[in-house]
Design an enzyme around this catalytic site. Structure first.
Site, PDB file in Angstrom:
ATOM      1  N   ASP A  59       0.899  -1.154   0.000  1.00 17.06           N
ATOM      2  CA  ASP A  59       0.000   0.000   0.000  1.00 17.06           C
ATOM      3  C   ASP A  59       0.935   1.200   0.000  1.00 17.06           C
ATOM      4  O   ASP A  59       1.560   1.504   1.020  1.00 17.06           O
ATOM      5  CB  ASP A  59      -0.883   0.007   1.262  1.00 17.06           C
ATOM      6  CG  ASP A  59      -1.888   1.150   1.229  1.00 17.06           C
ATOM      7  OD1 ASP A  59      -1.468   2.311   1.020  1.00 17.06           O
ATOM      8  OD2 ASP A  59      -3.088   0.893   1.412  1.00 17.06           O
ATOM      9  N   HIS A  60       1.051   1.852  -1.147  1.00 15.82           N
ATOM     10  CA  HIS A  60       2.153   2.818  -1.261  1.00 15.82           C
ATOM     11  C   HIS A  60       2.011   4.010  -0.308  1.00 15.82           C
ATOM     12  O   HIS A  60       2.978   4.702  -0.039  1.00 15.82           O
ATOM     13  CB  HIS A  60       2.381   3.233  -2.720  1.00 15.82           C
ATOM     14  CG  HIS A  60       1.448   4.293  -3.223  1.00 15.82           C
ATOM     15  ND1 HIS A  60       0.167   4.036  -3.594  1.00 15.82           N
ATOM     16  CD2 HIS A  60       1.630   5.618  -3.405  1.00 15.82           C
ATOM     17  CE1 HIS A  60      -0.402   5.159  -3.990  1.00 15.82           C
ATOM     18  NE2 HIS A  60       0.460   6.133  -3.893  1.00 15.82           N
ATOM     19  N   HIS A  84      -5.736   3.071   1.135  1.00 15.14           N
ATOM     20  CA  HIS A  84      -4.886   4.183   1.582  1.00 15.14           C
ATOM     21  C   HIS A  84      -5.491   4.965   2.754  1.00 15.14           C
ATOM     22  O   HIS A  84      -4.819   5.258   3.737  1.00 15.14           O
ATOM     23  CB  HIS A  84      -4.621   5.161   0.441  1.00 15.14           C
ATOM     24  CG  HIS A  84      -4.087   4.503  -0.801  1.00 15.14           C
ATOM     25  ND1 HIS A  84      -3.210   3.455  -0.769  1.00 15.14           N
ATOM     26  CD2 HIS A  84      -4.321   4.749  -2.119  1.00 15.14           C
ATOM     27  CE1 HIS A  84      -2.918   3.098  -2.012  1.00 15.14           C
ATOM     28  NE2 HIS A  84      -3.573   3.858  -2.846  1.00 15.14           N
TER      29      HIS A  84
HETATM   30  C1  BG6 Z   1      -3.538   4.873  -6.456  1.00 18.51           C
HETATM   31  C2  BG6 Z   1      -4.898   4.998  -7.094  1.00 18.51           C
HETATM   32  O1  BG6 Z   1      -3.517   3.794  -5.559  1.00 18.51           O
HETATM   33  O2  BG6 Z   1      -3.219   6.064  -5.768  1.00 18.51           O
HETATM   34  C3  BG6 Z   1      -4.943   6.194  -8.027  1.00 18.51           C
HETATM   35  O3  BG6 Z   1      -5.201   3.822  -7.811  1.00 18.51           O
HETATM   36  C4  BG6 Z   1      -4.478   7.447  -7.323  1.00 18.51           C
HETATM   37  O4  BG6 Z   1      -6.242   6.378  -8.561  1.00 18.51           O
HETATM   38  C5  BG6 Z   1      -3.154   7.203  -6.591  1.00 18.51           C
HETATM   39  O5  BG6 Z   1      -4.323   8.458  -8.290  1.00 18.51           O
HETATM   40  C6  BG6 Z   1      -2.803   8.394  -5.728  1.00 18.51           C
HETATM   41  O6  BG6 Z   1      -1.509   8.245  -5.205  1.00 18.51           O
HETATM   42  P1  BG6 Z   1      -0.644   9.499  -4.761  1.00 18.51           P
HETATM   43  O7  BG6 Z   1       0.587   8.905  -4.168  1.00 18.51           O
HETATM   44  O8  BG6 Z   1      -0.383  10.306  -5.986  1.00 18.51           O
HETATM   45  O9  BG6 Z   1      -1.479  10.250  -3.771  1.00 18.51           O
END
Ligand code: BG6
Length: 497
Positions: A183-184, A246
């Protein structure tokens, strides 16, 4: 920490994620000296490609590296790209992996990488279980000659039931401690810093409860629309795409009790408890009152015409998929009883920003009447992105007669730590997996607990009575009605760009 020699096998290696995220992350780890001495990457996909073609595709043609190329010496790039190899799977992932196994063994012997292997699944999720099974069939999951780890990308399931199936499916072939669900958001420094803010300081935690906190607000806004991912997004929507994973991860770090140590399982145990204490909404009335969904409609932003969601490529013209979701909920435990949480996420908002706002209660007795301070002016804002930092809002006396109070800010921005190199989320997470640290990866029970909460909302939105789909012009802070959710409490905080 030491990173042992190992092989990284990427399934779905010719896909977008490899070039966009994995290669740049590996490259940064390479440059900063974090990769183990003996290390290779083996890409595996259905299509036929030589090693050279693969290197060209993912390394040399990576836009990220291209930008850096001019500044870097050729030798470095070459040394890096020489670590990449490719093996095709003969047109299907559901096949005999004997040839793949042989290739892995050859690489291991030639480059002395030992039997430690990470399998990174960057394929459609429908293939996860098949790949795990095929790896097991070929004896590639056994740990007797080096560890084996499996990294899987989201989505982890489409609902509670499918998430359970997926977990069970993978656990037939890999033990839970071998499975790393990425989960980044957990790779973001500011998200991890939630733990430090709360548990390394004595000035916040004593206030971190229902006695002092009035409500908690979390906003995740993106200015982009669905971009080229309409096909995927239309089957997913804001709740599945951002909220289930997230945002509930962020919630768990705000809500959790202090872990007994920083050991991965101690932290993860507390996170699961936190997610499990979110009150699941069961009745249609509750769901009606506490959830709002909406879609962006065509508009003009800075003079440019912007398409509405239903006009986007890959999106059904009658789609009922939400691009905006706002949910109000309570956490049923000792610490949080009766404190409302307001969480919203959306595409096509005025700006890109993610922040957590802790709204503190007004002091019990107001001495400085007509002071100019409104109610609840003490706020702690954790800015996750951009302009990462922590902002504290409080009142100070305006110099002069009487007691006029004005708002002041105590702000900390990460950018002031200019010397510190902040790793990208993926970079950090990949390095953790290489070192066997699962702290920042989601555990099976965590993912399922999050679905327990999200499932009834999705169900209600799909089948419930009186469910509305609101519209909002692309480029504004969501539908008018989203204010109703927070009405009586205050307003959403809409941070400027
Ligand atoms: C991803 C989603 O997990 O996270 C995308 O699938 C979204 O739709 C993205 O744009 C947002 O990530 P960050 O790091 O740019 O906030």
């Amino acid at each position: 920490k030491k990173t042992e020699n190992q092989i990284l096998v990427i399934f779905g290696a010719s896909g977008d994620l490899t070039a966009r995220k994995l290669v740049p992350s590996l490259f940064n780890l390479f440059i900063s000296g974090h990769l183990p001495e003996n290390f290779v990457v083996l890409g595996a996909s259905r299509s036929d490609m030589t090693d050279t073609a693969f290197r060209k595709k993912v390394v040399t043609e990576s836009t990220y590296l291209e930008k850096k190329l001019e500044k870097l010496d050729k030798e470095k790039i070459e040394a890096f790209s020489n670590k990449f190899f490719y093996e095709d799977l003969g047109g299907s992932y559901d096949t005999d992996y004997t040839r793949l196994r042989k290739r892995v063994e050859d690489l291991k012997n030639k480059y002395n990488t030992s039997g430690n292997i990470i399998y990174y699944l960057s394929t459609p999720p429908t293939l996860y279980e098949t790949i795990a099974q095929r790896l097991a069939d070929a004896g590639m999951n056994t740990q007797n000659n080096g560890w084996k780890r499996l990294i899987v990308e989201k989505p982890f399931g489409y609902s509670l039931e499918t998430a359970k199936q997926l977990n069970k499916g993978l656990q037939q072939f890999f033990k839970e401690h071998q499975i790393y669900r990425i989960d980044h958001y957990l790779g973001k420094e500011t998200v991890q810093n939630l733990l430090v803010t709360r548990f390394a300081n004595s000035i916040f935690e004593p206030l971190w409860n229902r006695n002092y906190i009035h409500h908690v607000e979390i906003t995740n806004a993106e200015s982009v629309g669905v971009e080229k991912r309409g096909g995927y997004y239309d089957k997913s929507g804001a709740l599945r795409d951002m909220f289930q994973n997230h945002l509930l991860q962020i919630v768990s770090l705000v809500v959790m009790e202090p872990p007994i140590s920083d050991a991965p399982e101690d932290i993860r145990n507390e996170k699961v408890k936190a997610i499990k204490s979110i009150r699941v909404m069961k009745s249609e009335e509750e769901l009606y009152e506490n959830t709002i969904r909406a879609q962006y409609v065509a508009s003009t932003i800075d003079g440019d015409k912007v398409k509405g969601y239903r006009e986007e490529e890959g999106v059904d013209a009658n789609s009922t998929t939400e691009t905006f979701a706002a949910v109000k909920f309570f956490v049923d435990n000792w610490r949080w009883k009766d404190v409302p949480f307001y969480v919203r996420t959306a595409k096509r908002m005025p700006t890109k920003v993610t922040e957590v706002v802790i709204h503190f209660k007004t002091p019990h007795h107001q001495i400085f009447k007509d002071s100019g301070m409104e109610n609840r002016d003490n706020k702690l804002i954790i800015r996750i992105q951009p302009d990462e930092g922590i902002l504290i809002k409080f009142g100070v006396k305006v110099p002069g007669q009487g007691f006029k109070v004005e708002r002041a800010n105590l702000d900390f921005y990460y950018s002031s730590l200019a010397e510190t190199y902040v790793m990208e989320a993926y970079e950090r997470l990949i390095l953790d997996a290489m070192q066997g640290d699962a702290t920042l990866y989601a555990r099976a029970d965590e993912v399922e607990a999050a679905w327990e909460f999200v499932d009834p909302i999705l169900d209600y939105w799909e089948k419930g009575k009186d469910v509305r789909m609101y519209g909002y012009a692309a480029g504004v802070w969501g539908p008018e009605n989203s204010h109703d959710l927070i009405d009586g409490i205050g307003e959403w905080r809409n941070p400027g760009p």
